[in-house]
Design a protein around this motif. Structure first.
Motif, PDB file in Angstrom:
ATOM      1  N   ASN A   4       0.812  -1.212   0.000  1.00 41.05           N
ATOM      2  CA  ASN A   4       0.000   0.000   0.000  1.00 41.05           C
ATOM      3  C   ASN A   4       0.847   1.264   0.000  1.00 41.05           C
ATOM      4  O   ASN A   4       0.313   2.364   0.024  1.00 41.05           O
ATOM      5  N   GLY A   5       2.157   1.087  -0.016  1.00 39.88           N
ATOM      6  CA  GLY A   5       3.066   2.228   0.025  1.00 39.88           C
ATOM      7  C   GLY A   5       3.104   2.973  -1.293  1.00 39.88           C
ATOM      8  O   GLY A   5       2.528   2.550  -2.301  1.00 39.88           O
ATOM      9  N   PRO A   6       3.795   4.086  -1.284  1.00 35.93           N
ATOM     10  CA  PRO A   6       3.871   4.888  -2.504  1.00 35.93           C
ATOM     11  C   PRO A   6       4.668   4.194  -3.608  1.00 35.93           C
ATOM     12  O   PRO A   6       5.563   3.394  -3.341  1.00 35.93           O
ATOM     13  N   ILE A   7       4.292   4.509  -4.805  1.00 36.77           N
ATOM     14  CA  ILE A   7       5.021   4.074  -5.996  1.00 36.77           C
ATOM     15  C   ILE A   7       5.988   5.197  -6.330  1.00 36.77           C
ATOM     16  O   ILE A   7       5.572   6.337  -6.546  1.00 36.77           O
ATOM     17  N   ILE A   8       7.270   4.887  -6.326  1.00 31.88           N
ATOM     18  CA  ILE A   8       8.309   5.871  -6.625  1.00 31.88           C
ATOM     19  C   ILE A   8       8.618   5.779  -8.118  1.00 31.88           C
ATOM     20  O   ILE A   8       9.011   4.714  -8.605  1.00 31.88           O
ATOM     21  N   ILE A   9       8.437   6.881  -8.818  1.00 33.27           N
ATOM     22  CA  ILE A   9       8.698   6.917 -10.262  1.00 33.27           C
ATOM     23  C   ILE A   9       9.798   7.937 -10.507  1.00 33.27           C
ATOM     24  O   ILE A   9       9.656   9.111 -10.154  1.00 33.27           O
ATOM     25  N   ILE A  10      10.888   7.464 -11.089  1.00 33.30           N
ATOM     26  CA  ILE A  10      12.027   8.342 -11.349  1.00 33.30           C
ATOM     27  C   ILE A  10      12.126   8.502 -12.859  1.00 33.30           C
ATOM     28  O   ILE A  10      12.549   7.588 -13.573  1.00 33.30           O
ATOM     29  N   GLU A  11      11.686   9.651 -13.308  1.00 36.97           N
ATOM     30  CA  GLU A  11      11.555   9.944 -14.740  1.00 36.97           C
ATOM     31  C   GLU A  11      11.802  11.429 -14.931  1.00 36.97           C
ATOM     32  O   GLU A  11      11.122  12.249 -14.315  1.00 36.97           O
ATOM     33  N   ASP A  12      12.777  11.769 -15.766  1.00 36.89           N
ATOM     34  CA  ASP A  12      13.125  13.176 -15.933  1.00 36.89           C
ATOM     35  C   ASP A  12      12.331  13.889 -17.014  1.00 36.89           C
ATOM     36  O   ASP A  12      12.388  15.106 -17.112  1.00 36.89           O
ATOM     37  N   ASP A  13      11.539  13.190 -17.800  1.00 35.01           N
ATOM     38  CA  ASP A  13      10.754  13.810 -18.861  1.00 35.01           C
ATOM     39  C   ASP A  13       9.350  14.141 -18.339  1.00 35.01           C
ATOM     40  O   ASP A  13       8.582  13.225 -18.016  1.00 35.01           O
ATOM     41  N   PRO A  14       9.000  15.435 -18.248  1.00 32.59           N
ATOM     42  CA  PRO A  14       7.680  15.817 -17.732  1.00 32.59           C
ATOM     43  C   PRO A  14       6.522  15.225 -18.544  1.00 32.59           C
ATOM     44  O   PRO A  14       5.474  14.892 -17.980  1.00 32.59           O
ATOM     45  N   ASP A  16       6.524  12.289 -20.075  1.00 28.13           N
ATOM     46  CA  ASP A  16       6.412  10.890 -19.650  1.00 28.13           C
ATOM     47  C   ASP A  16       5.782  10.788 -18.260  1.00 28.13           C
ATOM     48  O   ASP A  16       4.988   9.883 -17.997  1.00 28.13           O
ATOM     49  N   GLN A  17       6.121  11.717 -17.377  1.00 30.44           N
ATOM     50  CA  GLN A  17       5.491  11.738 -16.053  1.00 30.44           C
ATOM     51  C   GLN A  17       3.982  11.928 -16.183  1.00 30.44           C
ATOM     52  O   GLN A  17       3.206  11.238 -15.511  1.00 30.44           O
ATOM     53  N   PHE A  18       3.579  12.843 -17.048  1.00 27.53           N
ATOM     54  CA  PHE A  18       2.154  13.106 -17.259  1.00 27.53           C
ATOM     55  C   PHE A  18       1.446  11.844 -17.775  1.00 27.53           C
ATOM     56  O   PHE A  18       0.384  11.472 -17.267  1.00 27.53           O
ATOM     57  N   VAL A  19       2.042  11.206 -18.768  1.00 29.92           N
ATOM     58  CA  VAL A  19       1.449   9.986 -19.333  1.00 29.92           C
ATOM     59  C   VAL A  19       1.356   8.893 -18.269  1.00 29.92           C
ATOM     60  O   VAL A  19       0.315   8.223 -18.145  1.00 29.92           O
TER      61      VAL A  19
END
Length: 140
Positions: A4-14, A16-19
């Motif tokens: 149930n913890g947070p999903i950590i997403i490491i992505e430098d392209d805004p 791609d983050q939006f998608v």
């Protein structure tokens, strides 16, 4: 692993983050998402919080501290390694050596970012559903 913890997403392209956020919203996972544009900031976050994240989804090509370097730091740090956080790569950087390098860090997965939204959604669903069903030493 905290399912149930947070999903950590490491992505430098805004973009791609939006998608990715759109994908997670459509899939309806209740885990909060934390986005980081570089590995160094993500590492600082991991050191600062007591909560165990559910999973780390990392690009490889990142500023300051790339995904491979970040994975090595998480893997070799006694405190972080005890959190049993699955670490998967989700990247467009694909060649034979990159895949070898990724698995040499004991990554739990290497996924190539598809170009189409529905394919991204399908890939994320497989990734998250797999880890939701897995058992880990610290989730009993």
């Amino acid at each position: 692993m905290n399912k149930n913890g947070p999903i950590i997403i490491i992505e430098d392209d805004p973009d791609d983050q939006f998608v990715l956020e759109e994908v997670f919203n459509e899939l309806g996972y209740s885990n909060p998402r934390m986005y980081f544009a570089d590995g160094q900031t993500a590492l600082q976050y991991l050191y600062q919080v007591d909560e165990r994240p559910f999973i780390i989804i990392s690009d490889i090509n990142l500023p300051q501290l790339n995904g491979l370097e970040l994975r090595r730091k998480v893997q070799t740090d006694a405190e972080l390694s005890l959190k049993c956080i699955p670490y998967v790569y989700f990247t467009t950087a694909i060649n034979h050596q990159v895949v070898i390098d990724a698995y040499s860090t004991s990554a739990q997965g290497f996924f190539v970012k598809p170009g189409e939204f529905e394919e991204i959604k399908s890939t994320i669903k497989v990734m998250i559903d797999y880890w939701k069903k897995c058992a880990a030493p610290n989730n009993f």
